[in-house]
Design a protein around this motif. Structure first.
Motif, PDB file in Angstrom:
ATOM      1  N   ASN A  15       3.107   3.552  -7.903  1.00 47.34           N
ATOM      2  CA  ASN A  15       4.351   3.178  -8.148  1.00 47.34           C
ATOM      3  C   ASN A  15       5.136   4.379  -7.441  1.00 47.34           C
ATOM      4  O   ASN A  15       4.939   5.436  -7.847  1.00 47.34           O
ATOM      5  CB  ASN A  15       4.687   3.041  -9.398  1.00 47.34           C
ATOM      6  CG  ASN A  15       6.131   2.324  -9.841  1.00 47.34           C
ATOM      7  OD1 ASN A  15       6.922   2.566  -8.998  1.00 47.34           O
ATOM      8  ND2 ASN A  15       6.187   1.856 -10.928  1.00 47.34           N
ATOM      9  N   GLU A  17       9.069   5.115  -6.126  1.00 50.88           N
ATOM     10  CA  GLU A  17      10.408   4.635  -6.086  1.00 50.88           C
ATOM     11  C   GLU A  17      10.688   3.441  -6.761  1.00 50.88           C
ATOM     12  O   GLU A  17      11.468   2.557  -5.952  1.00 50.88           O
ATOM     13  CB  GLU A  17      11.074   4.868  -4.461  1.00 50.88           C
ATOM     14  CG  GLU A  17      11.145   6.358  -4.222  1.00 50.88           C
ATOM     15  CD  GLU A  17      11.264   6.434  -2.819  1.00 50.88           C
ATOM     16  OE1 GLU A  17      12.067   5.738  -2.234  1.00 50.88           O
ATOM     17  OE2 GLU A  17      10.954   7.507  -2.161  1.00 50.88           O
ATOM     18  N   ASN A  18       9.968   3.230  -7.704  1.00 49.10           N
ATOM     19  CA  ASN A  18      10.176   1.741  -8.197  1.00 49.10           C
ATOM     20  C   ASN A  18       9.387   0.505  -7.235  1.00 49.10           C
ATOM     21  O   ASN A  18       9.920  -0.557  -7.751  1.00 49.10           O
ATOM     22  CB  ASN A  18      11.561   1.479  -8.878  1.00 49.10           C
ATOM     23  CG  ASN A  18      12.052   2.089  -9.976  1.00 49.10           C
ATOM     24  OD1 ASN A  18      11.212   2.644 -10.776  1.00 49.10           O
ATOM     25  ND2 ASN A  18      13.215   2.665 -10.105  1.00 49.10           N
ATOM     26  N   LYS A  19       8.697   1.029  -6.604  1.00 50.90           N
ATOM     27  CA  LYS A  19       8.109  -0.213  -5.784  1.00 50.90           C
ATOM     28  C   LYS A  19       6.633   0.017  -5.968  1.00 50.90           C
ATOM     29  O   LYS A  19       5.985   1.146  -5.924  1.00 50.90           O
ATOM     30  CB  LYS A  19       8.394  -0.120  -4.201  1.00 50.90           C
ATOM     31  CG  LYS A  19       9.910  -0.312  -4.060  1.00 50.90           C
ATOM     32  CD  LYS A  19      10.391  -0.145  -2.554  1.00 50.90           C
ATOM     33  CE  LYS A  19      11.808  -0.558  -2.612  1.00 50.90           C
ATOM     34  NZ  LYS A  19      12.170  -0.249  -1.264  1.00 50.90           N
TER      35      LYS A  19
END
Length: 145
Positions: A15, A17-19
């Motif tokens: 995970n 940067e929230n990706k």
């Protein structure tokens, strides 16, 4: 991600940067996890774990030039002599596989000359053997590799 019509495999995720990214065994790096990438990674695991194809013979997402257009194939499996045994086209699970999908992979194969084709959206898998003499593909129940 959606359950696909493949055996269960173990994947590595990251995970950032929230990706979410998934580790690609062939490219040896994390790739942004999209629905199409989910299918591509399952296909890679199916080829290496179930079909016992060496990772060294697999190539992923390379650029090819067809009639002055830049295209990118999903997966290619090479033969030991350098020829191409299999060309794979992956689609997201929500993408319906149509005749146009087969036209797309056939256009790529005019250049690549793979012996076998596979088209998958992770739910439905189609396998073909090329008949270059008669310029057609013959549907198979499974890949004989």
């Amino acid at each position: 991600m959606q359950k696909l019509n493949f055996p269960d495999y173990t994947f590595r995720f990251k995970n950032s940067e929230n990706k979410i990214a998934i580790f690609d065994l062939i490219r040896k790096k994390y790739i942004l996890l999209t629905p199409e990438e989910w299918v591509r990674q399952h296909t890679i695991h199916w080829l290496t774990e179930d079909k016992k194809i060496s990772k060294n013979l697999i190539n992923v997402e390379k650029i090819i030039k067809i009639n002055d257009l830049i295209k990118r194939y999903d997966i290619v499996v090479f033969q030991n002599n350098g020829g191409i045994k299999l060309l794979v086209e992956c689609k997201a699970p929500t993408v319906k596989i149509t005749q146009e999908t087969f036209h797309q992979i056939a256009r790529y194969n005019l250049l690549l000359k793979a012996d076998f084709l596979m088209v998958t959206n992770g739910i439905n898998h189609y396998f073909c053997k090329m008949d270059f003499e008669n310029q057609q593909y013959i549907f198979l129940n499974d890949l004989p590799i």
